[in-house]
Design a protein around this motif. Structure first.
Motif, PDB file in Angstrom:
ATOM      1  N   ALA A 167       0.862  -1.196   0.000  1.00 31.24           N
ATOM      2  CA  ALA A 167       0.000   0.000   0.000  1.00 31.24           C
ATOM      3  C   ALA A 167       0.896   1.243   0.000  1.00 31.24           C
ATOM      4  O   ALA A 167       1.646   1.464  -0.957  1.00 31.24           O
ATOM      5  CB  ALA A 167      -0.940  -0.017   1.190  1.00 31.24           C
ATOM      6  N   ALA A 168       0.843   2.043   1.044  1.00 31.29           N
ATOM      7  CA  ALA A 168       1.693   3.244   1.103  1.00 31.29           C
ATOM      8  C   ALA A 168       3.160   2.840   1.106  1.00 31.29           C
ATOM      9  O   ALA A 168       3.536   1.856   1.748  1.00 31.29           O
ATOM     10  CB  ALA A 168       1.360   4.054   2.353  1.00 31.29           C
ATOM     11  N   ASP A 169       3.981   3.596   0.370  1.00 31.85           N
ATOM     12  CA  ASP A 169       5.390   3.239   0.303  1.00 31.85           C
ATOM     13  C   ASP A 169       6.313   4.416   0.580  1.00 31.85           C
ATOM     14  O   ASP A 169       7.523   4.312   0.407  1.00 31.85           O
ATOM     15  CB  ASP A 169       5.735   2.628  -1.059  1.00 31.85           C
ATOM     16  CG  ASP A 169       5.234   3.465  -2.218  1.00 31.85           C
ATOM     17  OD1 ASP A 169       5.071   4.682  -2.034  1.00 31.85           O
ATOM     18  OD2 ASP A 169       4.998   2.908  -3.293  1.00 31.85           O
ATOM     19  N   ALA A 170       5.764   5.544   1.037  1.00 32.98           N
ATOM     20  CA  ALA A 170       6.594   6.699   1.348  1.00 32.98           C
ATOM     21  C   ALA A 170       5.790   7.664   2.206  1.00 32.98           C
ATOM     22  O   ALA A 170       4.562   7.575   2.283  1.00 32.98           O
ATOM     23  CB  ALA A 170       7.078   7.396   0.077  1.00 32.98           C
ATOM     24  N   PHE A 171       6.496   8.578   2.864  1.00 35.30           N
ATOM     25  CA  PHE A 171       5.825   9.616   3.640  1.00 35.30           C
ATOM     26  C   PHE A 171       6.430  10.971   3.298  1.00 35.30           C
ATOM     27  O   PHE A 171       7.599  11.080   2.933  1.00 35.30           O
ATOM     28  CB  PHE A 171       5.923   9.346   5.147  1.00 35.30           C
ATOM     29  CG  PHE A 171       7.328   9.370   5.700  1.00 35.30           C
ATOM     30  CD1 PHE A 171       7.917  10.550   6.125  1.00 35.30           C
ATOM     31  CD2 PHE A 171       8.054   8.184   5.809  1.00 35.30           C
ATOM     32  CE1 PHE A 171       9.196  10.562   6.639  1.00 35.30           C
ATOM     33  CE2 PHE A 171       9.353   8.201   6.320  1.00 35.30           C
ATOM     34  CZ  PHE A 171       9.926   9.392   6.737  1.00 35.30           C
ATOM     35  N   ASP A 172       5.591  11.992   3.413  1.00 35.31           N
ATOM     36  CA  ASP A 172       6.012  13.366   3.157  1.00 35.31           C
ATOM     37  C   ASP A 172       6.718  13.886   4.398  1.00 35.31           C
ATOM     38  O   ASP A 172       6.137  13.945   5.482  1.00 35.31           O
ATOM     39  CB  ASP A 172       4.785  14.218   2.835  1.00 35.31           C
ATOM     40  CG  ASP A 172       5.134  15.655   2.468  1.00 35.31           C
ATOM     41  OD1 ASP A 172       6.318  16.015   2.555  1.00 35.31           O
ATOM     42  OD2 ASP A 172       4.217  16.415   2.115  1.00 35.31           O
ATOM     43  N   ALA A 173       7.982  14.270   4.246  1.00 34.10           N
ATOM     44  CA  ALA A 173       8.776  14.716   5.390  1.00 34.10           C
ATOM     45  C   ALA A 173       8.676  16.216   5.617  1.00 34.10           C
ATOM     46  O   ALA A 173       9.402  16.765   6.451  1.00 34.10           O
ATOM     47  CB  ALA A 173      10.239  14.318   5.182  1.00 34.10           C
ATOM     48  N   GLY A 174       7.769  16.893   4.911  1.00 32.17           N
ATOM     49  CA  GLY A 174       7.690  18.348   4.977  1.00 32.17           C
ATOM     50  C   GLY A 174       7.491  18.914   6.369  1.00 32.17           C
ATOM     51  O   GLY A 174       8.021  19.960   6.705  1.00 32.17           O
ATOM     52  N   HIS A 175       6.698  18.249   7.221  1.00 29.53           N
ATOM     53  CA  HIS A 175       6.448  18.754   8.576  1.00 29.53           C
ATOM     54  C   HIS A 175       7.372  18.129   9.618  1.00 29.53           C
ATOM     55  O   HIS A 175       7.260  18.453  10.801  1.00 29.53           O
ATOM     56  CB  HIS A 175       4.986  18.505   8.958  1.00 29.53           C
ATOM     57  CG  HIS A 175       4.018  19.334   8.174  1.00 29.53           C
ATOM     58  ND1 HIS A 175       3.874  20.685   8.369  1.00 29.53           N
ATOM     59  CD2 HIS A 175       3.154  18.999   7.180  1.00 29.53           C
ATOM     60  CE1 HIS A 175       2.948  21.148   7.536  1.00 29.53           C
ATOM     61  NE2 HIS A 175       2.505  20.149   6.802  1.00 29.53           N
ATOM     62  N   ARG A 176       8.210  17.188   9.209  1.00 30.23           N
ATOM     63  CA  ARG A 176       9.257  16.593  10.040  1.00 30.23           C
ATOM     64  C   ARG A 176       8.739  15.707  11.173  1.00 30.23           C
ATOM     65  O   ARG A 176       9.540  15.105  11.902  1.00 30.23           O
ATOM     66  CB  ARG A 176      10.186  17.664  10.625  1.00 30.23           C
ATOM     67  CG  ARG A 176      10.996  18.445   9.596  1.00 30.23           C
ATOM     68  CD  ARG A 176      12.244  19.046  10.240  1.00 30.23           C
ATOM     69  NE  ARG A 176      13.085  18.042  10.858  1.00 30.23           N
ATOM     70  CZ  ARG A 176      14.033  17.360  10.224  1.00 30.23           C
ATOM     71  NH1 ARG A 176      14.233  17.560   8.928  1.00 30.23           N
ATOM     72  NH2 ARG A 176      14.762  16.468  10.868  1.00 30.23           N
ATOM     73  N   ASP A 177       7.434  15.582  11.341  1.00 26.89           N
ATOM     74  CA  ASP A 177       6.930  14.777  12.457  1.00 26.89           C
ATOM     75  C   ASP A 177       7.410  13.334  12.384  1.00 26.89           C
ATOM     76  O   ASP A 177       7.831  12.754  13.390  1.00 26.89           O
ATOM     77  CB  ASP A 177       5.397  14.822  12.483  1.00 26.89           C
ATOM     78  CG  ASP A 177       4.873  16.211  12.759  1.00 26.89           C
ATOM     79  OD1 ASP A 177       4.579  16.509  13.925  1.00 26.89           O
ATOM     80  OD2 ASP A 177       4.783  17.013  11.806  1.00 26.89           O
ATOM     81  N   VAL A 178       7.335  12.739  11.194  1.00 26.24           N
ATOM     82  CA  VAL A 178       7.755  11.349  11.053  1.00 26.24           C
ATOM     83  C   VAL A 178       9.274  11.247  11.114  1.00 26.24           C
ATOM     84  O   VAL A 178       9.828  10.317  11.721  1.00 26.24           O
ATOM     85  CB  VAL A 178       7.207  10.736   9.760  1.00 26.24           C
ATOM     86  CG1 VAL A 178       7.637   9.288   9.631  1.00 26.24           C
ATOM     87  CG2 VAL A 178       5.686  10.814   9.724  1.00 26.24           C
TER      88      VAL A 178
END
Length: 463
Positions: A61-72
């Motif tokens: 399913a999901a294979d990446a995350f947006d690092a823009g907000h740095r939470d992850v």
């Protein structure tokens, strides 16, 4: 001191991170709280699932995350997983359209005046549509604040041809929804802000044309798959009570929350966090809060099929080798909504692909059995992609009622949900149905809930 009990229903990434942030807060503030995490299936992670083929990993399913907000990113640093992160495939910002056996060049949605000029030259748009686009700076800005659909905003500013030839296929391919069913405020807030600040979309491109853009960290993935992250979170939560294969029947309030399990067992809790899909929360709260349940039921979820595939690199022609989203052109019949070309494995031996099918958009395809779906996709690869050799690996994955669709008025509905939730002491709603369905959005929501959680004798730290 009263030993509080927090129950979190749902062991996907929202539930895991809500439990993690809540426990970290309790440790920092030296507050005794028992945390119980209930998951109905036999594994944690929800839709996040990693499968192996030979010596590399793939996501279903999901294979990446947006690092823009740095939470992850920050969370991964806390967990000691920084070395596991790597930049994701650039497929997330590039897409192509196909019609018949022709695949158009990959295009980026313009974000500056220079990019807009290049877009006008190269996009597969008709001459009338391009001419209509040039009128955009002279269209009056929208005066009322009422939410509208993505289709309405684009039609107003760039013309119906642009919706038909570009924005519509983009929405159906990437968001798996018709453009008329997507809230522009909830899904495309930058477009709303551009019109509000600059008076037009193309004026905002000109306004940014000479600016130096702030570098976005981009998208990241995990070297050995998302399940590394899931397992690490579960490991950090070992002091908590983690229960798999524990479906919940209903939740109700009687001097505290009562959670009735399918087995007949009842748990008592001071804090209840439902980290599940909105329609599941609606079912669980039907007795405790009929009004809240009705609002949650109004958030639509689509059923999705994903098909991860592996081909040998030498069998893939150049037009399919580069990372990109591949979406059908207007009027093109296709067995899928989009095809994500993910590029090659680390050793270069294989090319990875994933197909996406929406039940709402392609009900006739969705209802086929897995073998028929597989054959239809392979037929596309043979006919349009000129791929003559079968894949090394292919697997059909079904996700019933998994993907929320943020329809016009979504944020107003969420505001009503929030207001009704506040009427119930100790109740919190997490998950992908509210303020974003990406991984980062879910983690930010979970973090916000933990930060503001109220328990007996425990004052919220705010934020």
């Amino acid at each position: 001191m009263h030993h509080s009990h927090a129950v979190i229903v749902g062991g996907g990434i929202s539930g895991l991170t809500a439990a993690y942030f809540l426990r970290q807060k309790a440790l920092r503030e030296n507050f005794p709280v028992k945390i119980t995490l209930l998951e109905s299936s036999d594994r944690f992670g929800g839709a996040l699932q990693t499968i192996a083929y030979e010596d590399f990993w793939m996501e279903t399913a999901a294979d990446a995350f947006d690092a823009g907000h740095r939470d992850v990113l920050d969370l991964c640093g806390e967990l000691g997983l920084g070395s596991e992160l790597l930049e994701a495939s650039p497929a997330f910002r590039r897409f192509s359209m196909f019609k018949g056996e022709r695949i158009f060049s990959a295009l980026d949605f313009p974000d500056s005046f220079h990019e807009a000029i290049s877009f006008l030259k190269n996009a597969p748009l008709s001459l009338p549509t391009k001419c209509r686009m040039l009128r955009e700076p002279f269209v009056s800005r929208k005066k009322e604040e009422k939410d509208e659909s993505f289709a309405d905003l684009i039609c107003r500013r760039l013309g119906a041809g642009f919706v038909r030839e570009f924005a519509g296929p983009l929405a159906r391919g990437i968001y798996m929804a018709g453009p008329q069913h997507l809230s522009v405020k909830a899904v495309f807030p930058r477009l709303v802000e551009a019109e509000r600040s600059y008076g037009s979309l193309t004026a905002s491109w000109r306004g940014r044309g000479g600016e130096k853009k702030e570098k976005n960290p981009g998208f990241f993935a995990f070297r050995n798959g998302f399940e590394v992250w899931v397992k690490k979170l579960a490991q950090e939560l070992r002091p908590c009570e983690l229960r798999l294969s524990t479906p919940v029947r209903s939740c109700f309030y009687d001097a505290g929350w009562k959670i009735l399990l399918q087995t007949g067992e009842t748990l008592q809790a001071d804090l209840l966090c439902l980290a599940v899909k909105a329609w599941e929360s609606a079912r669980l709260l039907e007795e405790a809060s009929p009004e809240l349940s009705r609002e949650l039921s109004g958030i639509f979820y689509d059923s999705i099929i994903t098909v991860p595939m592996v081909y040998r690199s030498e069998n893939i022609p150049a037009q399919l080798a580069d990372p990109k989203f591949l979406i059908p052109a207007p009027g093109e019949k296709s067995p899928f909504c989009s095809l994500k070309c993910l590029g090659g494995s680390a050793d270069g031996k294989y090319r990875l692909f994933r197909v996406f099918i929406s039940k709402t958009l392609l009900p006739e395809v969705f209802d086929y059995d897995d073998e028929v779906i597989r054959e239809k996709i392979l037929c596309f690869f043979k006919k349009t992609g000129h791929v003559r050799t079968p894949p090394e690996f292919v697997r059909v994955e079904r996700y019933p009622r998994a993907l929320p669709r943020y329809e016009p008025g979504h944020l107003e509905r969420v505001a009503r949900v929030e207001e009704k939730t506040r009427r119930h002491r100790g109740l919190y709603l997490a998950g992908n149905g509210f303020f974003g369905f990406g991984i980062t959005d879910c983690v930010r929501r979970a973090k916000h809930i933990a930060r503001n959680a109220e328990l007996p004798d425990w004052q919220p730290c705010g934020g």
